[in-house]
Design a protein around this motif. Structure first.
Motif, PDB file in Angstrom:
ATOM      1  N   ALA A  62       8.457   0.202   0.465  1.00 49.12           N
ATOM      2  CA  ALA A  62       8.254   1.359   1.345  1.00 49.12           C
ATOM      3  C   ALA A  62       6.810   1.434   1.837  1.00 49.12           C
ATOM      4  CB  ALA A  62       8.634   2.644   0.607  1.00 49.12           C
ATOM      5  N   PHE A  63       5.854   1.187   0.924  1.00 48.70           N
ATOM      6  CA  PHE A  63       4.435   1.294   1.287  1.00 48.70           C
ATOM      7  C   PHE A  63       3.994   0.214   2.270  1.00 48.70           C
ATOM      8  CE2 PHE A  63       3.693   3.351  -3.102  1.00 48.70           C
ATOM      9  CZ  PHE A  63       3.886   4.615  -2.578  1.00 48.70           C
ATOM     10  N   SER A  64       4.697  -0.904   2.332  1.00 47.96           N
ATOM     11  CA  SER A  64       4.273  -2.022   3.185  1.00 47.96           C
ATOM     12  C   SER A  64       5.128  -2.163   4.443  1.00 47.96           C
ATOM     13  CB  SER A  64       4.328  -3.331   2.387  1.00 47.96           C
ATOM     14  OG  SER A  64       5.629  -3.562   1.888  1.00 47.96           O
ATOM     15  N   ARG A  65       5.810  -1.080   4.807  1.00 44.33           N
ATOM     16  CA  ARG A  65       6.707  -1.152   5.956  1.00 44.33           C
ATOM     17  C   ARG A  65       5.951  -1.331   7.269  1.00 44.33           C
ATOM     18  NH1 ARG A  65      11.045   3.259   4.922  1.00 44.33           N
ATOM     19  NH2 ARG A  65       9.097   4.393   4.858  1.00 44.33           N
ATOM     20  N   ASP A  66       4.853  -0.600   7.429  1.00 45.08           N
ATOM     21  CA  ASP A  66       4.086  -0.637   8.684  1.00 45.08           C
ATOM     22  C   ASP A  66       2.757  -1.348   8.441  1.00 45.08           C
ATOM     23  OD1 ASP A  66       2.768  -0.266  11.050  1.00 45.08           O
ATOM     24  OD2 ASP A  66       3.104   1.904  11.167  1.00 45.08           O
ATOM     25  N   PRO A  67       2.583  -2.571   8.946  1.00 44.16           N
ATOM     26  CA  PRO A  67       1.337  -3.330   8.700  1.00 44.16           C
ATOM     27  C   PRO A  67       0.082  -2.600   9.169  1.00 44.16           C
ATOM     28  CG  PRO A  67       3.036  -4.755   9.611  1.00 44.16           C
ATOM     29  CD  PRO A  67       3.566  -3.359   9.698  1.00 44.16           C
ATOM     30  N   GLU A  68       0.198  -1.755  10.204  1.00 47.71           N
ATOM     31  CA  GLU A  68      -0.990  -1.076  10.725  1.00 47.71           C
ATOM     32  C   GLU A  68      -1.489   0.024   9.791  1.00 47.71           C
ATOM     33  OE1 GLU A  68      -0.265   0.292  14.645  1.00 47.71           O
ATOM     34  OE2 GLU A  68      -0.195  -1.717  15.520  1.00 47.71           O
ATOM     35  N   GLU A  69      -0.653   0.464   8.863  1.00 46.98           N
ATOM     36  CA  GLU A  69      -1.051   1.532   7.949  1.00 46.98           C
ATOM     37  C   GLU A  69      -1.424   1.015   6.559  1.00 46.98           C
ATOM     38  OE1 GLU A  69       1.881   4.556   7.768  1.00 46.98           O
ATOM     39  OE2 GLU A  69       1.787   5.055   9.900  1.00 46.98           O
ATOM     40  N   LEU A  70      -1.400  -0.293   6.368  1.00 47.28           N
ATOM     41  CA  LEU A  70      -1.688  -0.850   5.046  1.00 47.28           C
ATOM     42  C   LEU A  70      -3.156  -0.669   4.675  1.00 47.28           C
ATOM     43  CD1 LEU A  70       0.333  -4.193   5.147  1.00 47.28           C
ATOM     44  CD2 LEU A  70       0.911  -2.103   3.931  1.00 47.28           C
ATOM     45  N   LEU A  71      -3.399  -0.256   3.440  1.00 42.48           N
ATOM     46  CA  LEU A  71      -4.760  -0.104   2.925  1.00 42.48           C
ATOM     47  C   LEU A  71      -5.119  -1.211   1.933  1.00 42.48           C
ATOM     48  CD1 LEU A  71      -4.793   3.746   2.260  1.00 42.48           C
ATOM     49  CD2 LEU A  71      -5.783   2.538   4.209  1.00 42.48           C
ATOM     50  N   GLY A  72      -4.113  -1.924   1.462  1.00 42.10           N
ATOM     51  CA  GLY A  72      -4.351  -2.966   0.473  1.00 42.10           C
ATOM     52  C   GLY A  72      -4.132  -2.500  -0.949  1.00 42.10           C
ATOM     53  N   TYR A  73      -4.225  -1.176  -1.167  1.00 41.08           N
ATOM     54  CA  TYR A  73      -4.083  -0.669  -2.527  1.00 41.08           C
ATOM     55  C   TYR A  73      -2.667  -0.856  -3.073  1.00 41.08           C
ATOM     56  CZ  TYR A  73      -8.627   1.581  -1.885  1.00 41.08           C
ATOM     57  OH  TYR A  73      -9.954   1.826  -1.674  1.00 41.08           O
ATOM     58  N   SER A  74      -1.677  -0.915  -2.190  1.00 37.64           N
ATOM     59  CA  SER A  74      -0.303  -1.081  -2.674  1.00 37.64           C
ATOM     60  C   SER A  74      -0.108  -2.448  -3.332  1.00 37.64           C
ATOM     61  CB  SER A  74       0.704  -0.888  -1.543  1.00 37.64           C
ATOM     62  OG  SER A  74       0.497  -1.833  -0.519  1.00 37.64           O
ATOM     63  N   MET A  75      -0.985  -3.424  -3.011  1.00 38.53           N
ATOM     64  CA  MET A  75      -0.901  -4.730  -3.670  1.00 38.53           C
ATOM     65  C   MET A  75      -1.190  -4.593  -5.167  1.00 38.53           C
ATOM     66  SD  MET A  75      -0.114  -7.378  -1.772  1.00 38.53           S
ATOM     67  CE  MET A  75      -0.894  -8.778  -2.529  1.00 38.53           C
ATOM     68  N   THR A  76      -2.238  -3.853  -5.497  1.00 39.13           N
ATOM     69  CA  THR A  76      -2.599  -3.689  -6.906  1.00 39.13           C
ATOM     70  C   THR A  76      -1.764  -2.611  -7.582  1.00 39.13           C
ATOM     71  OG1 THR A  76      -4.369  -2.156  -6.291  1.00 39.13           O
ATOM     72  CG2 THR A  76      -4.957  -4.473  -6.567  1.00 39.13           C
ATOM     73  N   GLY A  77      -1.075  -1.820  -6.793  1.00 41.58           N
ATOM     74  CA  GLY A  77      -0.278  -0.738  -7.365  1.00 41.58           C
ATOM     75  C   GLY A  77       1.193  -1.037  -7.492  1.00 41.58           C
ATOM     76  N   CYS A  78       1.669  -2.072  -6.789  1.00 41.98           N
ATOM     77  CA  CYS A  78       3.114  -2.305  -6.746  1.00 41.98           C
ATOM     78  C   CYS A  78       3.546  -3.719  -7.120  1.00 41.98           C
ATOM     79  CB  CYS A  78       3.655  -1.976  -5.358  1.00 41.98           C
ATOM     80  SG  CYS A  78       3.463  -0.240  -4.873  1.00 41.98           S
ATOM     81  N   GLN A  79       2.609  -4.676  -7.167  1.00 38.83           N
ATOM     82  CA  GLN A  79       2.991  -6.007  -7.610  1.00 38.83           C
ATOM     83  C   GLN A  79       3.525  -5.932  -9.036  1.00 38.83           C
ATOM     84  OE1 GLN A  79       2.980  -9.180  -6.308  1.00 38.83           O
ATOM     85  NE2 GLN A  79       2.530  -8.373  -4.271  1.00 38.83           N
ATOM     86  N   ARG A  80       4.641  -6.611  -9.301  1.00 38.50           N
ATOM     87  CA  ARG A  80       5.243  -6.527 -10.627  1.00 38.50           C
ATOM     88  C   ARG A  80       4.293  -6.980 -11.738  1.00 38.50           C
ATOM     89  NH1 ARG A  80      11.043  -9.144  -9.383  1.00 38.50           N
ATOM     90  NH2 ARG A  80       9.826  -9.950  -7.660  1.00 38.50           N
ATOM     91  N   ALA A  81       3.448  -7.966 -11.437  1.00 37.75           N
ATOM     92  CA  ALA A  81       2.483  -8.425 -12.440  1.00 37.75           C
ATOM     93  C   ALA A  81       1.622  -7.286 -12.940  1.00 37.75           C
ATOM     94  CB  ALA A  81       1.601  -9.523 -11.844  1.00 37.75           C
ATOM     95  N   MET A  82       1.331  -6.321 -12.049  1.00 40.42           N
ATOM     96  CA  MET A  82       0.446  -5.224 -12.406  1.00 40.42           C
ATOM     97  C   MET A  82       1.064  -4.261 -13.423  1.00 40.42           C
ATOM     98  SD  MET A  82      -2.567  -5.330 -11.257  1.00 40.42           S
ATOM     99  CE  MET A  82      -3.489  -6.400 -10.157  1.00 40.42           C
ATOM    100  N   LEU A  83       2.380  -4.265 -13.554  1.00 40.70           N
ATOM    101  CA  LEU A  83       2.985  -3.393 -14.558  1.00 40.70           C
ATOM    102  C   LEU A  83       2.593  -3.814 -15.962  1.00 40.70           C
ATOM    103  CD1 LEU A  83       5.081  -2.809 -12.016  1.00 40.70           C
ATOM    104  CD2 LEU A  83       6.242  -1.629 -13.883  1.00 40.70           C
ATOM    105  N   ALA A  84       2.225  -5.077 -16.136  1.00 45.64           N
ATOM    106  CA  ALA A  84       1.659  -5.518 -17.410  1.00 45.64           C
ATOM    107  C   ALA A  84       0.137  -5.582 -17.329  1.00 45.64           C
ATOM    108  CB  ALA A  84       2.225  -6.883 -17.786  1.00 45.64           C
ATOM    109  N   ASN A  85      -0.384  -6.188 -16.244  1.00 44.06           N
ATOM    110  CA  ASN A  85      -1.832  -6.434 -16.164  1.00 44.06           C
ATOM    111  C   ASN A  85      -2.643  -5.155 -16.110  1.00 44.06           C
ATOM    112  OD1 ASN A  85      -1.376  -9.305 -13.923  1.00 44.06           O
ATOM    113  ND2 ASN A  85      -0.993  -9.090 -16.109  1.00 44.06           N
ATOM    114  N   ARG A  86      -2.159  -4.115 -15.435  1.00 43.02           N
ATOM    115  CA  ARG A  86      -2.888  -2.847 -15.362  1.00 43.02           C
ATOM    116  C   ARG A  86      -2.988  -2.206 -16.746  1.00 43.02           C
ATOM    117  NH1 ARG A  86      -6.299   0.532 -12.292  1.00 43.02           N
ATOM    118  NH2 ARG A  86      -5.244  -0.044 -10.361  1.00 43.02           N
ATOM    119  N   LEU A  87      -1.932  -2.333 -17.544  1.00 40.04           N
ATOM    120  CA  LEU A  87      -1.973  -1.787 -18.903  1.00 40.04           C
ATOM    121  C   LEU A  87      -3.004  -2.532 -19.745  1.00 40.04           C
ATOM    122  CD1 LEU A  87       0.651  -0.395 -17.921  1.00 40.04           C
ATOM    123  CD2 LEU A  87       1.606  -0.806 -20.191  1.00 40.04           C
ATOM    124  N   SER A  88      -3.014  -3.861 -19.644  1.00 37.33           N
ATOM    125  CA  SER A  88      -4.005  -4.645 -20.392  1.00 37.33           C
ATOM    126  C   SER A  88      -5.419  -4.261 -19.969  1.00 37.33           C
ATOM    127  CB  SER A  88      -3.783  -6.142 -20.154  1.00 37.33           C
ATOM    128  OG  SER A  88      -2.511  -6.538 -20.601  1.00 37.33           O
TER     129      SER A  88
END
Length: 505
Positions: A119-145
Motif C-alpha cells: 500500500a505504501f509503495s503504490r504511488d512512486p511520486e509519494e515514496l519517502l524511502g522509509y517504507s523500505m526499512t519499515g516493511c521489508q520482511r527482513a526488518m521484522l527480525a533485523n529491527r528487533l536485533s
C-alpha cells in the motif's frame, strides 16, 4: 546438555489484547472470529463475512522504540506489533531487556508478507524511502536485533502456515548448536486488504461460513485470522521462569506430489513426527496431547490425524487427546504455530486443556475419532502432565513438529511467612502503569517468585521508563508512592573540606 526452555511469552490474538484475555476466551468457549467492518466490508467480493481480527493495530509508542515519526507512519503494523510483544516476552521472562544488550541472542520471526508495504509503495511520486526499512520482511527480525542490540542470528522465515513454528525450530537448534545463547521467536499476520483473501477463496481453501470446523464432518475450509505472538527461548540455567521444556523440534518437506504442490502429505508428516520421538527416546504412550494443525479442510484434517494415529495409537490404553486453536480463533497462517503454542502454554499453566469449538460430529475419513483411539478436547479436561506435541504445516509442503515437556510444578506449597515487610519496586511509561504493577504485586503478595520477577524488571532506564514507584508488601500501613524520575542521570556531586569547620558539612 542444558535444557532449552520457553521462558517468556506475549501476544495479541483475535478479540484478545493480551494472553490473559486470550485464555478467558479459550476456556469460556468464546468464538473469536467475528463479522464486522474493521478491515473491509463483510462479504466484499463474495468473501466469507467472518474472520479473526486484533482489537487494535493503530497505536504505537514510537519514541519508546526509537522510531522517528516519519518512519513510524510508514512502518508495517506487523513490525510495530512485533516490537511491542518482543519486549513484553522478555519482561514476562523476568529479565530486564537492558541487561541483554550486546548478548548473543538470536531473533527468528515467521512472517509471510507485508500488505502495508504494497500500500505504501503504490504511488512512486509519494515514496519517502522509509517504507523500505519499515516493511521489508527482513526488518521484522533485523529491527528487533537493532533495538535490543542483539548480536545473534537475525532471520525472517516464510514457509507460509508453518513459518512461526519453523522459527521456533530454528531457534531451538540455534541455541543447541551454539549459534546463540537465547532467542526471541515471533510470528505475525495481519489482514489489511481483501486481495489475499480473494486469492485463497479462488483456490477453494476458505470456509464459506468463515469457520474452522476442525476434525468435524462439516469441515469445508478454513477461516483467515490475525495474530502476533512472541516467545523467549533460553537455556534453563539462564531462565527466571519456565513454562515448558523443548525436548526436540524438526522439519521436513513433502517433495513432489502428483496431486499438486498444495496437497498435504500425511506420509511425510508421519515420517517427521516418528523420527523426532525416536530421537528423543519418547514412547507414544508418554504423549498425552497433540495440538494439531487442524484447519478444518476436507483433505488436510484426515491426512494429518490419520498420520498422528499411525504414530501414537498402536498400543495406547487411553485415547490420545487432540485439539486445534484454529477452531477458536481462525487460522493466522504464518503466526499459527506460535498461536497454537500460546494455547498449549496457557493450558499447561492452568492445568486444564482448553476446549475446541465447532466439533459436533466426527469426520468419517478419520476412523480413530469414532473408535475411541483419538479424542477431540471439546470441553475443559484436566491435564495429567504427559508429553505434548505441536504440528504446523505450510500449504507448500513445509512440515514442522515440536515436542514439549510441561514444567514441573513447585513442591514448595507453604513458604515460611515473612516477619518483615518487603519493598516492591516498579517502573513504567505512565503513572497508571506503575500503580497497576504495584497493585498486581499486592494481589500476589504470597508469591515470592512473582515479586522477585517484578523487582528484577524494575531497573529499566528512566529515559524509557520515567515513572518509578514502590510499595511495602506485608505492611500494616498502606505505604505506596509513585513519582516521575529525571530522564537524564543525576550529576554526581563531590564535597571536599579541610579545616576546623568541616564537621558542619
Amino acid at each position: 546438555m542444558d535444557d532449552i526452555v520457553i521462558a517468556g511469552i506475549s501476544g495479541r490474538l483475535p478479540e484478545s489484547n493480551n494472553l490473559e484475555e486470550f485464555w478467558e476466551n479459550l476456556i469460556n468457549g468464546v468464538d473469536m472470529v467475528t463479522e464486522d467492518d474493521r478491515r473491509w466490508t463483510p462479504g466484499l467480493y463474495g468473501l466469507p463475512k467472518r474472520n479473526g481480527k486484533l482489537k487494535d493495530i493503530s497505536h504505537f509508542d514510537a519514541a519508546f522504540f526509537g522510531v522517528h515519526p516519519k518512519q513510524a507512519n510508514t512502518m508495517d503494523p506487523q513490525l510495530r506489533l512485533m516490537l511491542e510483544i518482543a519486549y513484553e516476552s522478555i519482561v514476562d521472562g523476568g529479565l530486564n531487556p537492558a541487561a541483554l544488550r550486546g548478548s548473543k541472542t538470536g531473533v527468528y520471526i515467521g512472517v509471510s508478507g507485508s500488505e502495508a508495504g504494497e500500500a505504501f509503495s503504490r504511488d512512486p511520486e509519494e515514496l519517502l524511502g522509509y517504507s523500505m526499512t519499515g516493511c521489508q520482511r527482513a526488518m521484522l527480525a533485523n529491527r528487533l536485533s537493532y533495538f535490543f542490540d542483539f548480536s545473534g542470528p537475525s532471520t525472517a522465515i516464510d514457509t507460509a502456515c508453518s513459518s512461526s513454528l519453523l522459527a521456533l525450530e530454528n531457534a531451538f537448534h540455534g541455541i543447541r548448536q551454539g549459534h546463540c545463547d537465547a532467542a526471541l521467536v515471533g510470528g505475525v499476520n495481519l489482514l489489511l486488504k481483501p486481495n489475499t483473501s480473494v486469492q485463497f477463496m479462488k483456490l477453494g481453501m476458505l470456509s464459506p461460513e468463515g469457520t474452522c470446523k476442525s476434525f468435524d464432518a462439516s469441515g469445508n475450509g478454513y477461516c483467515r485470522s490475525e495474530a502476533a505472538v512472541a516467545v523467549l527461548l533460553t537455556k534453563r540455567s539462564m531462565a527466571k521462569r519456565v513454562y515448558a521444556t523443548v525436548l526436540n523440534a524438526g522439519n521436513n518437506t513433502d517433495g513432489y506430489k502428483e496431486q499438486g504442490v498444495t496437497f498435504p502429505s500425511g506420509e511425510m508428516q508421519q515420517r517427521l513426527v516418528r523420527s523426532l520421538y525416536q530421537a528423543a527416546n519418547i514412547t507414544p504412550e508418554q504423549v498425552e496431547y497433540v495440538e494439531a494443525h487442524g484447519t478444518g479442510t476436507k483433505v488436510g484434517d484426515p491426512q494429518e490425524v490419520n498420520g498422528i494415529v499411525s504414530v501414537f495409537c498402536d498400543s495406547r490404553s487411553e485415547p490420545l487427546l487432540i485439539g486445534s486453536t484454529k477452531s477458536n480463533m481462525g487460522h493466522p497462517e504464518p503466526a499459527s504455530g506460535l498461536s497454537a503454542l500460546a494455547k498449549v502454554v496457557l493450558s499447561l499453566e492452568r492445568g486444564v486443556w482448553a476446549p475446541n469449538l465447532h466439533y459436533n460430529s466426527a469426520n468419517a475419513d478419520i476412523p480413530a475419532l469414532s473408535d475411541g483411539r483419538v479424542q477431540v478436547v471439546d470441553r475443559p479436561i484436566p491435564i495429567r502432565g504427559g508429553i505434548v506435541g505441536i504440528n504446523s504445516f505450510g500449504f507448500g509442503g513445509s512440515n514442522v513438529h515440536v515436542i514439549l515437556r510441561p514444567a514441573e510444578k513447585s513442591t514448595d506449597t507453604a513458604a515460611p511467612p515473612r516477619t518483615l515487610p518487603r519493598v516492591l519496586q516498579a517502573c513504567g511509561r505512565t503513572e497508571e502503569a506503575v500503580k497497576a504493577l504495584l497493585q498486581k504485586g499486592k494481589e500476589h503478595a504470597a508469591d515470592e517468585n512473582f515479586l522477585s520477577l517484578l523487582n528484577e524488571v524494575s531497573g529499566a532506564p528512566t529515559s524509557s521508563m520515567p515513572f518509578r514507584g514502590y510499595t511495602l508488601i506485608g505492611s500494616q500501613s498502606d505505604v505506596s508512592e509513585v513519582q516521575q524520575g529525571q530522564a537524564a542521570p543525576r550529576p554526581i556531586w563531590y564535597i571536599c573540606s579541610v579545616g576546623k569547620y568541616d564537621h558542619y558539612l
